[in-house]
Design a protein around this motif. Structure first.
Motif, PDB file in Angstrom:
ATOM      1  N   LEU A 157       8.258   3.089   6.697  1.00  0.00           N
ATOM      2  CA  LEU A 157       8.545   2.221   7.856  1.00  0.00           C
ATOM      3  C   LEU A 157       7.571   2.208   8.910  1.00  0.00           C
ATOM      4  O   LEU A 157       6.940   1.071   9.493  1.00  0.00           O
ATOM      5  CB  LEU A 157       9.851   2.540   8.519  1.00  0.00           C
ATOM      6  N   ASP A 158       7.017   3.650   9.230  1.00  0.00           N
ATOM      7  CA  ASP A 158       5.783   3.526  10.091  1.00  0.00           C
ATOM      8  C   ASP A 158       4.580   2.621   9.579  1.00  0.00           C
ATOM      9  O   ASP A 158       4.004   2.123  10.164  1.00  0.00           O
ATOM     10  CB  ASP A 158       5.422   5.206  10.315  1.00  0.00           C
ATOM     11  N   LEU A 159       4.392   3.088   8.359  1.00  0.00           N
ATOM     12  CA  LEU A 159       3.347   2.281   7.641  1.00  0.00           C
ATOM     13  C   LEU A 159       3.578   0.546   7.885  1.00  0.00           C
ATOM     14  O   LEU A 159       2.441   0.252   8.309  1.00  0.00           O
ATOM     15  CB  LEU A 159       3.049   2.341   6.289  1.00  0.00           C
ATOM     16  N   ALA A 160       4.464   0.338   7.498  1.00  0.00           N
ATOM     17  CA  ALA A 160       4.878  -0.976   7.644  1.00  0.00           C
ATOM     18  C   ALA A 160       4.496  -1.790   9.191  1.00  0.00           C
ATOM     19  O   ALA A 160       4.047  -2.701   9.374  1.00  0.00           O
ATOM     20  CB  ALA A 160       6.150  -1.620   7.289  1.00  0.00           C
ATOM     21  N   ARG A 161       5.247  -0.914  10.075  1.00  0.00           N
ATOM     22  CA  ARG A 161       4.877  -1.159  11.628  1.00  0.00           C
ATOM     23  C   ARG A 161       3.279  -1.290  11.761  1.00  0.00           C
ATOM     24  O   ARG A 161       2.809  -2.253  12.283  1.00  0.00           O
ATOM     25  CB  ARG A 161       5.576  -0.112  12.132  1.00  0.00           C
ATOM     26  N   ASP A 162       2.671  -0.359  11.410  1.00  0.00           N
ATOM     27  CA  ASP A 162       1.161  -0.179  11.618  1.00  0.00           C
ATOM     28  C   ASP A 162       0.334  -1.274  11.016  1.00  0.00           C
ATOM     29  O   ASP A 162      -0.399  -2.024  11.687  1.00  0.00           O
ATOM     30  CB  ASP A 162       0.556   0.999  11.191  1.00  0.00           C
ATOM     31  N   ARG A 174       1.541  -9.646  10.411  1.00  0.00           N
ATOM     32  CA  ARG A 174       2.673  -9.195  10.018  1.00  0.00           C
ATOM     33  C   ARG A 174       2.873  -9.341   8.682  1.00  0.00           C
ATOM     34  O   ARG A 174       3.711  -8.528   8.073  1.00  0.00           O
ATOM     35  CB  ARG A 174       3.842 -10.349  10.833  1.00  0.00           C
ATOM     36  N   PRO A 175       2.270 -10.506   7.852  1.00  0.00           N
ATOM     37  CA  PRO A 175       2.562 -10.331   6.417  1.00  0.00           C
ATOM     38  C   PRO A 175       2.063  -9.069   5.568  1.00  0.00           C
ATOM     39  O   PRO A 175       2.216  -8.943   4.663  1.00  0.00           O
ATOM     40  CB  PRO A 175       1.911 -11.520   5.938  1.00  0.00           C
ATOM     41  N   ALA A 176       1.208  -8.218   6.577  1.00  0.00           N
ATOM     42  CA  ALA A 176       0.709  -7.382   5.827  1.00  0.00           C
ATOM     43  C   ALA A 176       1.768  -6.229   5.542  1.00  0.00           C
ATOM     44  O   ALA A 176       1.390  -5.291   4.780  1.00  0.00           O
ATOM     45  CB  ALA A 176      -0.726  -6.825   6.679  1.00  0.00           C
ATOM     46  N   ALA A 177       2.501  -6.111   6.239  1.00  0.00           N
ATOM     47  CA  ALA A 177       3.256  -5.056   6.219  1.00  0.00           C
ATOM     48  C   ALA A 177       4.274  -5.067   4.894  1.00  0.00           C
ATOM     49  O   ALA A 177       4.297  -3.846   4.166  1.00  0.00           O
ATOM     50  CB  ALA A 177       4.563  -5.215   7.327  1.00  0.00           C
ATOM     51  N   VAL A 212       3.731   8.764  -3.479  1.00  0.00           N
ATOM     52  CA  VAL A 212       4.254   7.920  -2.485  1.00  0.00           C
ATOM     53  C   VAL A 212       3.598   8.426  -0.900  1.00  0.00           C
ATOM     54  O   VAL A 212       3.067   7.355  -0.172  1.00  0.00           O
ATOM     55  CB  VAL A 212       5.531   7.661  -2.314  1.00  0.00           C
ATOM     56  N   ALA A 213       3.935   9.532  -0.578  1.00  0.00           N
ATOM     57  CA  ALA A 213       3.512   9.990   0.642  1.00  0.00           C
ATOM     58  C   ALA A 213       1.843   9.909   0.687  1.00  0.00           C
ATOM     59  O   ALA A 213       1.225   9.663   1.610  1.00  0.00           O
ATOM     60  CB  ALA A 213       3.865  11.556   0.797  1.00  0.00           C
ATOM     61  N   GLU A 214       1.113  10.478  -0.216  1.00  0.00           N
ATOM     62  CA  GLU A 214      -0.267  10.208  -0.392  1.00  0.00           C
ATOM     63  C   GLU A 214      -0.730   8.677  -0.336  1.00  0.00           C
ATOM     64  O   GLU A 214      -1.651   8.463   0.518  1.00  0.00           O
ATOM     65  CB  GLU A 214      -0.960  10.843  -1.561  1.00  0.00           C
ATOM     66  N   ALA A 215      -0.271   7.806  -0.855  1.00  0.00           N
ATOM     67  CA  ALA A 215      -0.588   6.553  -0.966  1.00  0.00           C
ATOM     68  C   ALA A 215      -0.171   5.859   0.378  1.00  0.00           C
ATOM     69  O   ALA A 215      -1.073   5.288   1.037  1.00  0.00           O
ATOM     70  CB  ALA A 215       0.131   5.700  -1.925  1.00  0.00           C
ATOM     71  N   ALA A 216       0.787   6.310   1.023  1.00  0.00           N
ATOM     72  CA  ALA A 216       1.306   5.818   2.292  1.00  0.00           C
ATOM     73  C   ALA A 216       0.280   6.467   3.516  1.00  0.00           C
ATOM     74  O   ALA A 216      -0.081   5.742   4.126  1.00  0.00           O
ATOM     75  CB  ALA A 216       2.528   6.179   2.426  1.00  0.00           C
ATOM     76  N   ARG A 217      -0.162   7.692   3.275  1.00  0.00           N
ATOM     77  CA  ARG A 217      -1.137   8.311   4.307  1.00  0.00           C
ATOM     78  C   ARG A 217      -2.511   7.596   4.341  1.00  0.00           C
ATOM     79  O   ARG A 217      -2.928   7.170   5.248  1.00  0.00           O
ATOM     80  CB  ARG A 217      -1.431   9.818   3.775  1.00  0.00           C
TER      81      ARG A 217
END
Length: 318
Positions: A242-247, A254-257, A278-283
């Motif tokens: 969710l933090d990634l989507a917000r950033d 907005r469509p980048a989320a 997942v955590a590493e890709a999200a980071r």
């Protein structure tokens, strides 16, 4: 049976223990009733929040060492053992006895298959309360204070003792109500009008479908339903995504989320899957989104946006 590999104190008012890891347990889920008040519909398969009622209950007791479902076999969200009372349809006590025969843990959670709001926290709390006290069972009470013996944790030795006594007294268990079984047990009780809500009628189903979006766990329900539908058995930190989507939405567009979180999932899958992937890709994606935002804020974004040239001049200027 078909197998697939797959109260604090003893008195009323005992509360689940908190802050401790739940004790080990097995689970028995009764899912073979006739659903007469639903016109004979397949109640365990009725969907609430996009998931079958049975699957919702199986998710809540996923921490069990072994889970036995007393009913005819069907596809489920996770592997279970199947058992059946003989003959089928001879009541909850006979069904419980049939399921209990395939358990080995001293603590057994006993659940009906029509509890749309049951959570793992409630199950773990019942087991922890049973382990911490001297009661032979800890059950939930509903909004009217009524005992719910099919939302409970019991000591298996106590259940077997009472089942043996009932069998001897009645020449069998067919047709016996659950109160005959629980009446001989020392019980603790935990009030929980949400977890105890069950679906006996179509009105109950309609109410559950409306409340599923109101009881404060819509996102968790959706993620669980989506994982079930996609055949995923993966626990990830949704806050990170969710933090990634917000950033991505704020720092890029907005469509980048949604597109970025999709790419994270795809990259994690290619890396072998699992929460760590997942955590590493999200980071990595979050760091990229922040760099993008910083460049935009400092005026060093790539030229050409909105038709401007490198120094803010029109792109077609000489």
């Amino acid at each position: 049976m078909t197998a697939y590999e797959s109260p604090g104190a003893a008195g009323d008012g005992a509360a689940p223990a908190t802050g401790a890891a739940p004790a080990g347990y097995d689970a028995v889920v009764l899912a073979g009733g006739g659903a007469r008040r639903l016109g004979g519909a397949d109640k365990p398969g009725v969907r609430v929040g996009g998931r079958a009622l049975l699957d919702r209950v199986l998710t809540a007791c996923a921490g069990a060492s072994a889970t036995v479902v007393v009913a005819g076999p069907r596809p489920t969200a996770r592997p279970v053992l199947w058992a059946r009372e003989d003959p089928p349809g001879t009541g909850p006590v006979a069904a419980l006895a049939a399921g209990l025969r395939h358990t080995t843990a001293e603590r057994v959670v006993v659940l009906s298959a029509d509890l749309p709001f049951l959570t793992a926290a409630t199950v773990d709390g019942l087991v922890a309360a049973l382990a911490a006290g001297s009661a032979e069972g800890v059950l939930v009470t509903d909004a009217d204070g009524r005992d719910q013996p099919l939302v409970a944790a019991y000591r298996a030795s106590a259940l077997r003792r009472e089942l043996a006594a009932l069998t001897a007294a009645h020449a069998g268990l067919a047709g016996l109500p659950l109160r005959r079984l629980t009446g001989g047990l020392r019980l603790g009780r935990v009030p929980d009008p949400v977890a105890s809500y069950d679906c006996d009628t179509w009105d109950d189903i309609a109410t559950a479908r409306a409340r599923i979006r109101e009881h404060g766990h819509v996102l968790d329900d959706w993620i669980s339903a989506a994982k079930d539908e996609l055949g995923l058995d993966l626990d990830v930190d949704t806050a990170v995504l969710l933090d990634l989507a917000r950033d991505a939405a704020h720092g890029v567009a907005r469509p980048a989320a949604p597109l970025t979180t999709f790419l994270v999932g795809y990259a994690a899958g290619r890396a072998g899957g699992g929460p760590e992937a997942v955590a590493e890709a999200a980071r990595k994606a979050a760091a990229l989104a922040l760099r993008w935002q910083e460049e935009t804020a400092s005026g060093t974004a790539a030229p050409g946006a909105a038709g401007d040239g490198p120094a803010g001049r029109p792109a077609d200027a000489g």
